[in-house]
Write an enzyme that holds these catalytic residues in place. Structure first.
Site, short mmCIF file in Angstrom:
data_model
loop_
_atom_site.label_atom_id
_atom_site.label_comp_id
_atom_site.label_asym_id
_atom_site.label_seq_id
_atom_site.Cartn_x
_atom_site.Cartn_y
_atom_site.Cartn_z
N GLU A 1 5.79 -3.40 0.98
CA GLU A 1 5.93 -3.07 -0.44
C GLU A 1 5.05 -1.85 -0.65
O GLU A 1 3.84 -1.95 -0.79
CB GLU A 1 5.50 -4.26 -1.31
CG GLU A 1 6.08 -4.23 -2.71
CD GLU A 1 5.42 -3.19 -3.61
OE1 GLU A 1 6.06 -2.13 -3.85
OE2 GLU A 1 4.30 -3.42 -4.05
N GLY B 1 0.82 -1.20 0.00
CA GLY B 1 0.00 0.00 0.00
C GLY B 1 0.85 1.24 0.00
O GLY B 1 2.01 1.23 -0.43
N SER B 2 0.31 2.33 0.49
CA SER B 2 1.02 3.60 0.48
C SER B 2 2.07 3.67 1.58
O SER B 2 1.98 2.97 2.60
CB SER B 2 0.03 4.76 0.68
OG SER B 2 -0.49 4.76 2.00
N SER B 3 3.07 4.53 1.38
CA SER B 3 4.11 4.73 2.39
C SER B 3 3.51 5.30 3.67
O SER B 3 3.95 4.96 4.78
CB SER B 3 5.19 5.68 1.86
OG SER B 3 5.84 5.13 0.74
N LYS B 4 2.51 6.15 3.54
CA LYS B 4 1.87 6.77 4.70
C LYS B 4 1.26 5.72 5.61
O LYS B 4 1.45 5.76 6.84
CB LYS B 4 0.79 7.76 4.23
CG LYS B 4 0.08 8.50 5.35
CD LYS B 4 -0.95 9.47 4.79
CE LYS B 4 -1.68 10.20 5.91
NZ LYS B 4 -2.70 11.15 5.38
N VAL B 5 0.52 4.79 5.05
CA VAL B 5 -0.09 3.73 5.86
C VAL B 5 0.98 2.72 6.29
O VAL B 5 0.93 2.18 7.40
CB VAL B 5 -1.22 3.03 5.08
CG1 VAL B 5 -1.81 1.87 5.89
CG2 VAL B 5 -2.31 4.03 4.72
N GLY B 6 1.96 2.48 5.43
CA GLY B 6 3.02 1.52 5.75
C GLY B 6 3.78 1.89 7.00
O GLY B 6 4.16 1.01 7.79
#
Length: 345
Positions: free
Chosen positions: A83, A61-66
């Site tokens: 990823e 998913g997104s870096s923000k949620v990661g």
């Protein structure tokens, strides 16, 4: 504990995938329930990240949620495989096969409506061929068929959700406010579905918007003078998933794939940033998360590593169950030690 959660917007895909995997397991005399899936929103993902029974959390998913997933899992000393976002660049040198490069950029930037983590989002052109490549791209963009992806000849389908379309519109506004020049596209298509125009933007590599991933068919074009400058631009974004260079010179290629070259996890030569990574160690560096999926070493991330030492007097016993050989170590200690499983045909 083994479970999976799909995107909240694709529950039917989650159900279909679960059914397919269960059928494969059952055909191999294994219970289908080994593979368990959930449908739901962020609350399901948060529960999985916090659950100590889940030793490894693999998140795409997104870096923000990661970052949130990583922090939550780390708090319980679990393992993470991430990823995340991509902001992938293609570099076209002055000696490149321009016809090949243009076709590749079109596929990488427009295919799947720019909704692929390996989509090409930045195009770096040597100043001597800048105008030639841009003109050819503008010409082929005019020929892109937009519509139902199931119809033959369609290259550009819709964005995934209405929110995705709103993000596209917001992104275009930000691009213009930061000095970006729309060369083609930049608008939505009024019709059923979330269709937008494939877009090419001329913009400075230093613009803040270029450092972010806009999950839509928006391509930033910029020029450079030397390979060193191109590599610096390629590496200047927080993400580090995929990249590619088009050139025929070995010295450029070895510089590109070497320690002073691209800092992405996938480094290509004379092919697009997407489409050729299947079977390789898929994943990236920096804000892309550092995880690797697929490839010869990916299984290691799903294993628990143990180091063991055996005494000189050790008896090794084996038995075969379902064509798999199990070895049990019997040691003259008052302890139960290790079981090692291996396939032996």
């Amino acid at each position: 504990m083994n479970c999976r959660k799909g995107a909240p917007t694709t529950p039917l895909v989650t159900i279909a995938m679960t059914k397919l995997v269960a059928e494969v397991l059952e055909k191999n005399n294994l219970p289908g329930a080994i593979f368990t899936s959930f449908c739901g929103g962020a609350e399901i993902g948060e529960a999985m990240a916090k659950d100590r029974r889940i030793n490894l959390v693999s998140f795409t998913g997104s870096s923000k949620v990661g970052v949130k997933v990583l922090q939550t899992v780390n708090e319980r000393f679990g393992k993470c495989l991430l990823e995340l976002s991509g902001n992938n660049a293609i570099i076209v040198m002055d000696d490149a096969d321009i016809k090949l490069a243009v076709r590749s950029v079109l596929f990488a930037a427009v295919g799947t409506a720019g909704q692929r983590c390996t989509t090409c989002r930045r195009l770096l052109l040597h100043e001597s061929i800048y105008r030639t490549v841009v003109d050819q791209l503008l010409d082929v963009y005019k020929q892109v068929k937009i519509g139902d992806p199931l119809e033959k000849g369609t290259l550009l389908g819709p964005l995934h959700t209405s929110s995705s379309r709103k993000n596209f519109e917001k992104g275009i506004e930000i691009i213009k406010s930061q000095g970006g020049k729309i060369l083609t596209g930049g608008g939505i298509i009024e019709s059923e579905g979330n269709f937008v125009q494939p877009t090419i933007v001329e913009i400075s590599p230093d613009a803040d918007v270029v450092k972010e991933e806009l999950f839509a068919p928006v391509l930033y074009v910029m020029k450079f003078k030397t390979l060193k400058e191109a590599i610096e631009i390629n590496n200047s974004v927080p993400q580090g998933l995929s990249s590619s260079i088009f050139t025929s010179k070995p010295e450029f290629i070895f510089k590109w794939i070497g320690p002073q070259g691209s800092d992405t996890g996938i480094v290509n030569v004379n092919i697009p940033t997407n489409g050729a990574e299947i079977g390789g160690a898929f994943g990236g560096e920096k804000a892309t998360g550092g995880g690797r999926e697929a490839g010869s070493d990916s299984w290691k991330q799903y294993m628990r590593r143990s180091t063991w030492v055996r005494p000189k007097e050790t008896n090794l016993h084996s038995c075969k169950i379902n064509s798999q050989t199990f070895y049990a170590l019997h040691i003259d200690w008052d302890l139960v030690h290790i079981i090692v499983a291996e396939n032996h045909e």
